[in-house]
Structures are given as C-alpha cells and as structure tokens.
Design an enzyme around this catalytic site. Structure first.
Site, PDB file in Angstrom:
ATOM      1  CG  HIS A   1      54.106  -8.160 -48.396  1.00 16.64           C
ATOM      2  ND1 HIS A   1      55.455  -8.380 -48.326  1.00 16.64           N
ATOM      3  CD2 HIS A   1      53.545  -9.113 -47.634  1.00 16.64           C
ATOM      4  CE1 HIS A   1      55.692  -9.421 -47.552  1.00 16.64           C
ATOM      5  NE2 HIS A   1      54.552  -9.882 -47.105  1.00 16.64           N
TER       6      HIS A   1
ATOM      7  CG  ASP B   1      60.752 -10.342 -52.366  1.00 17.30           C
ATOM      8  OD1 ASP B   1      61.286  -9.265 -52.022  1.00 17.30           O
ATOM      9  OD2 ASP B   1      59.986 -10.982 -51.622  1.00 17.30           O
TER      10      ASP B   1
ATOM     11  CG  HIS C   1      59.473  -7.334 -55.464  1.00 16.41           C
ATOM     12  ND1 HIS C   1      58.264  -7.783 -55.001  1.00 16.41           N
ATOM     13  CD2 HIS C   1      60.185  -7.010 -54.365  1.00 16.41           C
ATOM     14  CE1 HIS C   1      58.241  -7.720 -53.682  1.00 16.41           C
ATOM     15  NE2 HIS C   1      59.407  -7.260 -53.267  1.00 16.41           N
TER      16      HIS C   1
HETATM   17  O1  DOR Z   1      61.440 -11.848 -47.498  1.00 17.80           O
HETATM   18  C1  DOR Z   1      61.212 -10.657 -47.579  1.00 17.80           C
HETATM   19  N1  DOR Z   1      62.190  -9.739 -47.456  1.00 17.80           N
HETATM   20  N2  DOR Z   1      59.956 -10.252 -47.754  1.00 17.80           N
HETATM   21  C2  DOR Z   1      59.611  -8.965 -47.664  1.00 17.80           C
HETATM   22  O2  DOR Z   1      58.455  -8.659 -47.786  1.00 17.80           O
HETATM   23  C3  DOR Z   1      60.610  -7.916 -47.377  1.00 17.80           C
HETATM   24  C4  DOR Z   1      61.945  -8.369 -47.775  1.00 17.80           C
HETATM   25  C5  DOR Z   1      63.028  -7.495 -47.200  1.00 17.80           C
HETATM   26  O3  DOR Z   1      62.937  -6.277 -47.304  1.00 17.80           O
HETATM   27  O4  DOR Z   1      64.004  -8.051 -46.677  1.00 17.80           O
END
Ligand code: DOR
Length: 423
Positions: free
Chosen positions: A174, A304, A55
C-alpha cells in the site's frame, strides 16, 4: 452434473475464439457433444475464464459485521470471480500459518469462489518483525502484505522482499508515505481546498513508489524478489512504474474500478461513500491509469473491495472509514465505462481480470480450449441498473447505485460447479 452452454461467444485473453456449444463434464471444458443434465443459453453472451481478484477485504476474522467469508465469497461469485485474494488486515491480522489454514478451510467448506489468503508481511501488521514467509506459503498464503497500513520501515520491507522472494512470493504494498498523507481524507488539490478538508497529496503515493522501487533494487542484490504495487492512483506513480518496467525490474501493479471511473469531484457532495485510501484523484490521473492499462504498465484490475457498515459510512467525512465495496459491479462497470463507452479493447479488459492477475501470482493462463478447467464466467450484455439492496455483500451501498451497466455476470462456474446463477 453435466452442463451445456449453448452458442456462447468464447473470449479469453488471446481474443475472440468464435461461437460454440461448450460442454462441461467433470469440471472440464469439452467441445465434444455429450448427454447433459442442464442447458444454459449462451446466445449473445460472452463466455470468459473466471476472474481473479488480487485484493478484497473479506473482514473475517473479527469484523463480521462488515463482511464475512460467506457474504464476501458469494459477492465475488456474483461478480464473476472464481478466485479471490483476501487481505490480512482483519482482527487479529492474518499473520500465522494456522490463521491462513483456518481461513482456507472455512472458505472451501462454503463452496463459493475460491479463497487465496494473503498473509501479513509483519507480525500483527505492526511493522516491527517480519513474518515467516516459508511457513505462511506452505499453509497456502499467495502473497504477503501489510495492506491497509503502510510500510514505513524501508529496511524491514527489504528483508520481507528477500525472504518472500526466496519462496517466489510477491510482496504487495500500500504505497503511501504516511508523513505526507497525514490525516488527509481526500485528494489534495482544488476540491479539498474549496471544501477546506485535509488533503492527501499525489506525492505521498509517488514518493513511496519511488522509495519502494529502490528497496526492490536493493533486495535484488541479495536474491530474487517481486514487488506488487496495490491500487495505483496517480499519473506520477504510473510514470515511475513505467520506467521501472522499462529497465526490467520485477514489479507489477493493479488499479481499482473506483480510481478508473470516479474522481475527486465526487467529494464535492461531502458523501463519505467516496472516501477511500488512496483517494479518488483528478481526471488527469484517471486518464493516465486507463492509458497504463492499455499499454501494460498496469497488470491487473483489482477491486480493493472494502466493506464497512452503513452506520460507519454515514458518519461525517472526517470520521467515516476509508473504503468502497465493489466486488459485484467491477466487471460490468469497466465493461460499460471503458469498453462500451470509449472502445477500450475487450480482449485487454478480459486479460486484466484473468491472466493479468494470475500472472502476478505466478499462475498459468486459462484458455478456453478442449480440456480447460471449467472455472468460467458467462456475461450478459443487456443493461441493468446497479441495485445495492440486492448485493450479497453486507455493504449494501455503492457509489454507482443507479448507474445502468452492461456486461453483468449471469453464471459463474468453479471447476464446473455453479457458484452463482442468475435465474
Ligand atoms: O480504502 C481502503 N480501505 N483502503 C485501505 O487501504 C484499507 C481498506 C479497508 O480495509 O477498509
């Protein structure tokens, strides 16, 4: 190029495999001594299989001011990752076979960490029409997701699970209920109330996980399906998953370095660097996630990695975008905070960066043995502070700036080729 890594401590998801001289010949591991071009000192260092990140937001195409494939995949290599799954919430979203193929082509020309694009589950990630799983997979997509957005239409998610499932593609979600999350910028609770800021309740995640597990059951009546829960952040969400796994539902989950090391307390600073979706939660949630890693309810650590420009992150808390960049610190952060400081078993930690995420994608484990693919990471236990100014990522800021961490990658090999080496 033939390489010798001398006296390294071999460690993979099966545990410690002893100290050995490892020869890298034609992209493979061998223990038979042979002539080499280069020698790397492995003494006191761990040699691990290369990490896979399920991710990462690499922002290409369309938001290259935040990150692009060359900076993102170098950041990954510096973080010990040999393989990265890129999220499709780009501009435009990656929702066609052509877009998937173009990304793979650009990434392979860079010769850094290997890219495995995720594609959108719905056209334009708009939640109206499902994308074409078969063609996306044929182009190289490894999972389907509307990550960055939530899947509000349960029927559409069911259809997506069924269609992707027919091709053994996992669907990653998500899991936040948009109507409960609303405009929350942090966890709803003590801290949001003290600060008077809009909160995002833990029930937004739990309610959505509960729904998605039911949607999965429904999809399974029609055929095979696999659901992956992204960035799990709550104790209650974990309990739901534990129960789902107990009864054998084909569901997997990931947790992020930030949810494992930070809590809502960090938001008292009002610093948007800590603004992320789902939000940093309570200490109880954090402890529950660590338990979830240990017991196997959580299958993988995924970053993430969500880079933004500094100017965007310097807006006030209400207007700054969600996201924390972390590809370059993920392993040393968890090695230090979980293993060194609280005795979290290193074997399990390594599994959560290697075989755990590989299994989510249906890939075989990598074991450090004769003939293994030489996609490897060499880790140095010496302490070093986090210095965001030296990141390869364009997002040169970090919630962990100045933290002194152990376990930094010093060499990352992809099929025997050094994609990162700390001189
Ligand atoms: O904190 C986040 N940033 N959560 C997400 O679901 C998307 C991501 C982003 O694309 O910046």
């Amino acid at each position: 190029m033939r390489l010798l890594i001398k006296n390294a401590r071999l460690l993979d998801a099966r545990g410690e495999r002893g100290v050995a001289d490892v020869f890298i010949v034609e992209g493979r591991v061998t223990f038979s001594p042979t002539q080499v071009d280069q020698v790397v000192e492995g003494k006191g260092r761990y040699l691990l299989p290369g990490f896979l990140d399920l991710h990462a937001h690499l922002r290409e195409p369309g938001e290259e001011s935040k990150e692009d494939l060359s900076t993102g995949l170098l950041a990954a290599a510096r973080g010990g990752y040999t393989d990265v799954v890129s999220m499709p919430n780009t501009v435009p979203p990656v929702d066609t076979p052509e877009a998937v193929a173009a990304l793979r082509k650009r990434a392979s020309a860079l010769g850094l960490a290997r890219l495995h694009p995720a594609a959108a589950l719905t056209e334009g990630q708009e939640g109206r029409r499902i994308t074409e799983a078969a063609r996306l997979q044929a182009a190289g997509a490894v999972l389907l997701t509307d990550d960055g957005r939530t899947n509000e239409d349960a029927g559409l998610l069911a259809l997506g699970l069924i269609q992707a499932g027919a091709f053994e593609l996992p669907v990653a979600v998500h899991a936040e209920d948009a109507s409960l999350r609303r405009d929350g910028v942090m966890n709803q609770g003590r801290v949001s109330e003290a600060l008077g800021l809009p909160g995002n309740p833990s029930e937004a995640e739990a309610a959505r996980i509960a729904r998605d597990l039911e949607v999965l059951r429904y999809a399974l009546r029609r055929g095979p399906a696999r659901l992956h829960i992204q960035h799990l952040s709550t104790h209650r969400g974990l309990e739901l998953l534990r129960e789902a796994k107990r009864v054998g539902l084909p569901v997997t989950a990931e947790a992020t370095p930030h949810h494992l090391t930070l809590t809502e307390e960090a938001l008292r600073s009002l610093d948007p660097i800590y603004k992320v979706a789902p939000p940093l939660r309570t200490e109880e949630d954090r402890e529950a996630l660590i338990q979830g890693l240990l017991e196997g309810t959580i299958d993988a650590i995924a970053t993430d990695h969500a880079p933004h420009t500094l100017a965007e992150k310097e807006r006030d808390l209400l207007r700054a975008p969600f996201g924390i960049p972390n590809l370059e610190v993920a392993f040393p952060l968890l090695y230090t905070e979980l293993h060194v400081k609280r005795g979290f078993p290193l074997k399990r930690l390594v599994e959560l960066f290697t075989d755990g995420p590989r299994k989510v994608l249906g890939l075989p484990p990598i074991h450090l043995e004769e003939g293994a693919e030489a996609s490897l990471t060499l880790i140095d236990p010496s302490p070093r502070p986090v210095e965001p100014s030296s990141f390869a990522s364009k997002a040169k800021f970090s919630p962990w700036a100045g933290w002194v961490l152990e376990g930094w990658p010093v060499l990352t090999l992809v099929e025997g080729r050094a994609v990162y080496r700390l001189e």
